[in-house]
Design an enzyme around this catalytic site. Structure first.
Site, PDB file in Angstrom:
ATOM      1  N   HIS A  16      26.438  38.313   4.110  1.00 51.50           N
ATOM      2  CA  HIS A  16      25.069  38.299   4.628  1.00 51.50           C
ATOM      3  C   HIS A  16      24.662  36.840   4.736  1.00 51.50           C
ATOM      4  CE1 HIS A  16      20.566  39.130   4.194  1.00 51.50           C
ATOM      5  NE2 HIS A  16      20.948  39.554   5.378  1.00 51.50           N
ATOM      6  N   ASP A  60      16.807  38.359   3.585  1.00 53.54           N
ATOM      7  CA  ASP A  60      15.898  39.315   4.225  1.00 53.54           C
ATOM      8  C   ASP A  60      14.579  39.379   3.474  1.00 53.54           C
ATOM      9  OD1 ASP A  60      17.807  39.958   6.084  1.00 53.54           O
ATOM     10  OD2 ASP A  60      18.494  41.753   5.036  1.00 53.54           O
ATOM     11  N   HIS A 116      11.492  43.651   8.899  1.00 57.42           N
ATOM     12  CA  HIS A 116      11.786  42.557   7.963  1.00 57.42           C
ATOM     13  C   HIS A 116      12.142  41.320   8.758  1.00 57.42           C
ATOM     14  CE1 HIS A 116      16.002  43.547   8.898  1.00 57.42           C
ATOM     15  NE2 HIS A 116      16.367  42.417   8.314  1.00 57.42           N
ATOM     16  N   HIS A 152      14.856  38.337   8.903  1.00 59.00           N
ATOM     17  CA  HIS A 152      16.138  37.796   8.435  1.00 59.00           C
ATOM     18  C   HIS A 152      16.099  36.313   8.777  1.00 59.00           C
ATOM     19  CE1 HIS A 152      20.685  37.611   8.166  1.00 59.00           C
ATOM     20  NE2 HIS A 152      20.459  36.623   9.028  1.00 59.00           N
TER      21      HIS A 152
END
Ligand SMILES: [Zn+2]
Length: 270
Positions: free
Chosen positions: A163, A167, A242, A244
């Site tokens: 990732h 987030d 959300h 990112h």
């Protein structure tokens, strides 16, 4: 000339080497351990950035998945100084994602390659640093959900992906703000990243904002820290509203937490 470096590093860290003393401005620095590693622009020759009072910095990054020592070379006239910094892993367990068919279809869509290529082009930019104040959060009120660097597999037994950002869940429509001064180099709706803005801050540093429901800046626009650039949404490859956020050094993802409230990235003390 004196060179000061972090004592230890962790995968995904952004950091600086600090150079001071006579002729420090003439030094040429390369992170030699990057040669042969799967990073963008490995071992690029870097020139120190003046920060006043005869001091200079060089921005470094530790790629996610790297746990071997980070080696660097400082060349000044005829001499080369070689040093290394130990690197530790994040030790996060691998998360197995079972993605719905609609998501897998997006990942396989040919438009994804064009999107990725456009983003890669941004990482080739080398402009002088444009910021003079510390980096700040992209959302005024925030809680973190998915952590930076989380290793994931998208299919059973498939390759591990990391990732590459952090987030921040927030209500759809919440203003997204520039983390610092810079130039908007990408702005629009994309298949995977959704409503995307990329800001080039100079010095090889870029910030990326994904999944916005609306983007309110245009390519080429100069933005200041805190300027609204769009609104939180759930566009692209996203399952709920959300933001990112990514902070990259010469195209490699680094931990946004290293940057927040700091003029230069600093690995957290550990
Ligand atoms: Zn994310």
């Amino acid at each position: 000339m004196t060179v000061t470096a972090p004592v230890t590093l962790r995968e995904g860290d952004a950091f600086v080497l600090r150079l001071s003393g006579a002729r420090a401005s003439l030094a040429r620095v390369r992170f030699s351990s990057e040669a042969g590693e799967k990073v963008r622009f490995p071992a690029e020759i870097l020139t120190p950035i003046a920060i006043g009072n005869g001091e200079f910095v060089v921005l470094g990054r530790v790629d996610l998945g790297k746990t071997t020592p980070l080696e660097y070379e400082v060349e000044l006239e005829e001499s080369v100084m070689r040093r290394s910094i130990p690197v530790t892993g994040l030790a996060q367990p691998i998360q197995r994602l079972n993605l719905p068919a609609s998501v897998n279809a997006k990942l396989a869509d040919p438009a994804r390659a064009a999107e990725d290529a456009a983003v890669e082009q941004v990482y080739t930019r080398r402009t002088p640093p444009m910021w003079t104040r510390p980096f700040q959060d992209a959302l005024s009120r925030r809680t973190r959900s998915s952590a930076f660097g989380q290793p994931r597999t998208y299919e059973t037994g498939g390759p591990v992906d990391y990732h590459l950002g952090t987030d921040y869940p927030a209500a759809a429509g919440t203003p997204v703000r520039a983390v610092n001064d810079g130039t908007v180099v990408m702005a629009g709706m994309y298949l995977v990243r959704g409503g995307l803005v990329i800001i080039d801050h100079g010095g090889g540093v870029s910030s990326l904002y994904f999944h916005q429901r609306r983007v309110t800046v245009k390519i080429g626009q100069q933005v200041s820290r805190g300027d609204p650039i769009g609104e939180v949404g759930s566009t692209g490859l996203s399952t709920g509203p959300h933001l990112h956020l990514e902070l990259r050094v010469r195209g490699q993802a680094t931990d946004p937490a290293n940057w927040m409230n700091r003029l230069w990235p600093t690995p957290p003390s550990r």
